[in-house]
Design a protein around this motif. Structure first.
Motif, PDB file in Angstrom:
ATOM      1  N   ARG A  34       0.843  -1.209   0.000  1.00  0.00           N
ATOM      2  CA  ARG A  34       0.000   0.000   0.000  1.00  0.00           C
ATOM      3  C   ARG A  34       0.871   1.249   0.000  1.00  0.00           C
ATOM      4  O   ARG A  34       2.016   1.253   0.469  1.00  0.00           O
ATOM      5  CB  ARG A  34      -1.017  -0.036   1.116  1.00  0.00           C
ATOM      6  N   ALA A  87       0.591   4.994   1.529  1.00  0.00           N
ATOM      7  CA  ALA A  87      -0.253   5.587   2.577  1.00  0.00           C
ATOM      8  C   ALA A  87       0.135   7.034   2.870  1.00  0.00           C
ATOM      9  O   ALA A  87       0.606   7.352   3.963  1.00  0.00           O
ATOM     10  CB  ALA A  87      -0.182   4.730   3.845  1.00  0.00           C
ATOM     11  N   PRO A  88      -0.058   7.925   1.903  1.00  0.00           N
ATOM     12  CA  PRO A  88       0.286   9.327   2.172  1.00  0.00           C
ATOM     13  C   PRO A  88      -0.728  10.005   3.111  1.00  0.00           C
ATOM     14  O   PRO A  88      -1.887   9.604   3.167  1.00  0.00           O
ATOM     15  CB  PRO A  88       0.233   9.977   0.782  1.00  0.00           C
ATOM     16  N   SER A  89      -0.260  11.005   3.826  1.00  0.00           N
ATOM     17  CA  SER A  89      -1.151  11.837   4.647  1.00  0.00           C
ATOM     18  C   SER A  89      -1.378  13.146   3.891  1.00  0.00           C
ATOM     19  O   SER A  89      -0.395  13.795   3.517  1.00  0.00           O
ATOM     20  CB  SER A  89      -0.492  12.175   5.988  1.00  0.00           C
ATOM     21  N   ARG A 124      -3.944   4.272   0.287  1.00  0.00           N
ATOM     22  CA  ARG A 124      -4.657   4.599   1.527  1.00  0.00           C
ATOM     23  C   ARG A 124      -4.424   6.057   1.855  1.00  0.00           C
ATOM     24  O   ARG A 124      -3.280   6.506   1.937  1.00  0.00           O
ATOM     25  CB  ARG A 124      -4.143   3.705   2.656  1.00  0.00           C
ATOM     26  N   ASP A 163      -4.383   8.663   4.461  1.00  0.00           N
ATOM     27  CA  ASP A 163      -4.288   8.739   5.928  1.00  0.00           C
ATOM     28  C   ASP A 163      -4.776  10.108   6.409  1.00  0.00           C
ATOM     29  O   ASP A 163      -3.984  10.990   6.757  1.00  0.00           O
ATOM     30  CB  ASP A 163      -2.837   8.492   6.378  1.00  0.00           C
ATOM     31  N   TYR A 194      -2.910   7.052  15.000  1.00  0.00           N
ATOM     32  CA  TYR A 194      -2.253   6.510  13.798  1.00  0.00           C
ATOM     33  C   TYR A 194      -1.914   5.028  13.987  1.00  0.00           C
ATOM     34  O   TYR A 194      -2.145   4.205  13.103  1.00  0.00           O
ATOM     35  CB  TYR A 194      -0.989   7.336  13.485  1.00  0.00           C
ATOM     36  N   CYS A 221      -3.620   2.357  11.540  1.00  0.00           N
ATOM     37  CA  CYS A 221      -2.699   1.768  10.580  1.00  0.00           C
ATOM     38  C   CYS A 221      -2.675   0.242  10.713  1.00  0.00           C
ATOM     39  O   CYS A 221      -2.805  -0.486   9.721  1.00  0.00           O
ATOM     40  CB  CYS A 221      -1.312   2.367  10.804  1.00  0.00           C
ATOM     41  N   ARG A 270       7.762   1.847   3.853  1.00  0.00           N
ATOM     42  CA  ARG A 270       7.594   3.225   4.325  1.00  0.00           C
ATOM     43  C   ARG A 270       8.940   3.735   4.817  1.00  0.00           C
ATOM     44  O   ARG A 270       9.919   2.989   4.852  1.00  0.00           O
ATOM     45  CB  ARG A 270       6.527   3.280   5.422  1.00  0.00           C
ATOM     46  N   LEU A 287       9.585   5.501  10.736  1.00  0.00           N
ATOM     47  CA  LEU A 287       8.474   4.781  11.362  1.00  0.00           C
ATOM     48  C   LEU A 287       8.872   3.439  11.964  1.00  0.00           C
ATOM     49  O   LEU A 287       8.012   2.689  12.420  1.00  0.00           O
ATOM     50  CB  LEU A 287       7.325   4.626  10.349  1.00  0.00           C
TER      51      LEU A 287
HETATM   52  N1  GLU Z   1       0.657   8.300   6.522  1.00  0.00           N
HETATM   53  C1  GLU Z   1       1.890   8.039   7.212  1.00  0.00           C
HETATM   54  C2  GLU Z   1       2.874   9.109   6.881  1.00  0.00           C
HETATM   55  O1  GLU Z   1       2.725   9.765   5.867  1.00  0.00           O
HETATM   56  C3  GLU Z   1       2.557   6.752   6.803  1.00  0.00           C
HETATM   57  C4  GLU Z   1       1.920   5.618   7.405  1.00  0.00           C
HETATM   58  C5  GLU Z   1       2.524   4.293   7.071  1.00  0.00           C
HETATM   59  O2  GLU Z   1       3.103   4.095   5.990  1.00  0.00           O
HETATM   60  O3  GLU Z   1       2.351   3.437   7.914  1.00  0.00           O
HETATM   61  O4  GLU Z   1       3.805   9.290   7.653  1.00  0.00           O
END
Ligand code: GLU
Length: 281
Positions: free
Chosen positions: A11, A13-15, A45, A47, A193, A197, A211, A215
């Protein structure tokens, strides 16, 4: 008959809190590469849980920028804000297992009691002081239809949580020492989050998460959530972070390196991708 599920499902997963920059592009390109190499599927996704910082125009911009870069994903896009019932179901599961507790301390109380800044950096949670945590035999209050307290996950003190990252190798952290009881739900009614997540990665059958390496510390928390939710955890690939010429990690404030700005300056997707391919991790 259903088509067989791809064995790899990743996936992006941008915010939507700002414009995507070169660092995001590189991580997402890597995610797409890894999905492509495995003949797998890639979901998008959104976020968008942070109501104060997320803006709809950034959702449109990120879709457009990712498509401009040549990335493709399976539609429809999943928006976290539309998944509240699923997140709540995950919270209820944690509650039924007695793994969470309500916390009335403010962020400031926690910061002050935690003392020295936490080594995870400004965007990580400070170590929750164990004296703030209710004792294990304390009767757990109901969640209530409307949640008015912060709820935290009670970490198993002293337990080492480990995983093998596809890029970084073995990663390990000790619960209660390297990270403490973390937020799963906020009193404003939104999941954290970490919970959203993990619940989403579990529900959508994500097999590998690609990612940024900022993280990694969240991964330990999310692994505890997968276990608590009875879901198999995905594999992980944490990519290195791009830095500017001063060594500062790229952030959304680096407007000059936003994909928009690079595109306006005449840079092409293939040029950017050629740059990523030189040092692809
Ligand atoms: N949306 C989160 C971010 O931009 C990333 C989340 C993820 O990849 O778990 O930092």
């Amino acid at each position: 008959m259903h088509a067989p599920r791809p064995s790899y499902r990743g996936r992006l997963a941008p915010s939507p809190t700002g414009l995507l920059h070169l660092g995001h592009a590189r991580t997402f390109w890597l995610a797409a590469q890894r999905a492509g190499e495995s003949g797998g599927e890639l979901l998008l996704r959104n976020d968008d849980l942070d109501r104060d910082r997320c803006r709809p125009e950034f959702v449109d911009a990120m879709r457009e920028d990712l498509a401009w870069l040549g990335l493709r994903w399976s539609e429809p896009m999943i928006s976290q804000s539309a998944r509240l019932p699923a997140h709540r179901a995950a919270l209820e599961r944690l509650h039924a297992a007695g793994l969470i507790f309500p916390c009335t301390r403010s962020r400031r109380d926690v910061l002050e009691a935690a003392g020295a800044p936490h080594e995870g950096g400004a965007d990580d949670e400070p170590l929750y002081p164990p004296v703030f945590r209710p004792s294990a035999g304390w009767p757990l209050p109901n969640l209530g239809d409307i949640i008015t307290a912060n709820w935290r996950f009670r970490v198993p003190d002293g337990e080492e949580i480990a995983f093998t990252d596809a890029r970084l190798g073995r990663q390990a952290a000790v619960a209660g020492r390297d990270f403490g009881d973390f937020l799963v739900w906020r009193r404003d009614g939104t999941p954290s989050y970490q919970l959203a997540c993990a619940a989403d990665d579990a529900d959508f059958g994500i097999t590998e998460v690609v990612r940024g390496e900022d993280l990694v510390r969240s991964t330990f928390r999310q692994l505890l959530l997968f276990r608590a939710l009875g879901a198999p955890p995905p594999a992980y690939f944490h990519a290195s972070l791009l830095r500017d010429e001063r060594g500062t990690r790229l952030a959304k404030r680096h407007d000059a390196l936003s994909l928009r700005a690079l595109r306006a300056a005449g840079r092409t997707p293939s040029e950017l991708i050629a740059g990523f391919a030189v040092d692809p991790t």
